[in-house]
Design a protein around this motif. Sequence first.
Motif, short mmCIF file in Angstrom:
data_model
loop_
_atom_site.label_atom_id
_atom_site.label_comp_id
_atom_site.label_asym_id
_atom_site.label_seq_id
_atom_site.Cartn_x
_atom_site.Cartn_y
_atom_site.Cartn_z
N CYS A 235 -30.25 -39.00 5.93
CA CYS A 235 -31.24 -38.93 6.97
C CYS A 235 -31.39 -40.56 7.43
O CYS A 235 -31.78 -41.52 6.49
CB CYS A 235 -32.56 -38.42 6.37
SG CYS A 235 -33.84 -38.70 7.62
N CYS A 238 -35.33 -41.73 6.08
CA CYS A 238 -35.66 -41.67 4.99
C CYS A 238 -34.46 -41.95 3.90
O CYS A 238 -34.74 -41.94 2.54
CB CYS A 238 -36.38 -40.66 4.37
SG CYS A 238 -35.66 -39.16 4.07
N CYS A 255 -33.87 -32.43 7.53
CA CYS A 255 -34.12 -33.52 6.43
C CYS A 255 -35.47 -32.79 5.66
O CYS A 255 -36.47 -32.90 5.93
CB CYS A 255 -34.51 -34.85 6.72
SG CYS A 255 -34.80 -35.79 5.25
N ASN A 257 -36.88 -33.64 3.09
CA ASN A 257 -37.80 -34.78 2.94
C ASN A 257 -38.65 -34.92 4.03
O ASN A 257 -39.85 -35.22 3.92
CB ASN A 257 -36.74 -36.01 2.30
CG ASN A 257 -37.73 -36.98 1.73
OD1 ASN A 257 -38.81 -36.69 0.97
ND2 ASN A 257 -37.31 -38.16 1.65
N CYS A 258 -38.25 -35.42 5.09
CA CYS A 258 -38.97 -35.46 6.59
C CYS A 258 -39.72 -34.42 6.92
O CYS A 258 -40.55 -34.53 7.72
CB CYS A 258 -38.15 -36.20 7.33
SG CYS A 258 -37.44 -37.81 7.09
ZN LIG Z 1 -35.66 -37.88 5.92
#
Ligand SMILES: [Zn+2]
Length: 264
Positions: A235, A238, A255, A257-258
């Motif tokens: 990504c 991040c 992603c 995480n995002c």
């Molecule tokens: Zn990300």
Amino acid sequence: MPELPDVEVYRQRIDRWAVGGRIQHVHAPEPEILEGVSAQSLGRELDGCRLQRARRHGKFLFLGLDSDQWLVLHFGMTGRLEPFDCAQEAPAHTDFSLELDDGSCVAYVAPRKLGLVTLTDNPDDFIAKRELGVDALGLDQDRFLELAKGRRGSVKCWLMNQQSLAGLGNVYSDEILYRARMHPKTKLSDLNDEALRKLFAARSEVLEISIKADADPRRMPDDFLLPHREADATCPRCDGTISRLKACGRTSYLCPNCQPSNSQ
Ligand SMILES: [Zn+2]
């Protein structure tokens, strides 16, 4: 698959390449893509007509003729427009082409024959008959919020639903959700006004930037998902890992995480 940004780029190119020109000849070697019109009648209707304007709604392109008819193009899974010199051979997989009075030709190329070429005398009636929603580029924030209110299902399904917003498909819905930091399976009914405004802003940015980049993934900014659209890619925001999942029957990239699954 050509989506709104691709078709908008074709519209701009047709404006440069062909609008103002007179059609000398129509070649339609692939009758499979013609809908409600034969190759002969298409030739009869178009030969000698001047192309006056190009208009787009969602993923449909309408070319207005001085006969008050409109040529309608949809690009299916793989279709595109390509200019070529009429003295040369047409590009491979040309299903349909227009020869103009300045000696230039434009090919409609579709290696997988899922596109569509037809005629209409009124694009608005055509859009209404197909029950297409508001064009995803043309609408304002109030209308966007209004359309989203009271709708069920996931945000990604809604973005891709041509009856609500016309023009977005799998790739650009993913891009908008990535920019808005929303998980594709977020329920639309869980989004408050602030989240919907954020989604609207992401839509505006993604469409404007991608059209400016000629809808070419190689020319997209590095913080777009498109240049990193593969499982296990990194990504760009991040340094997390891009993953994929099925949403609305399509392979979606995100992603995690995002775009956590409880994201708003
Ligand atoms: Zn990300």
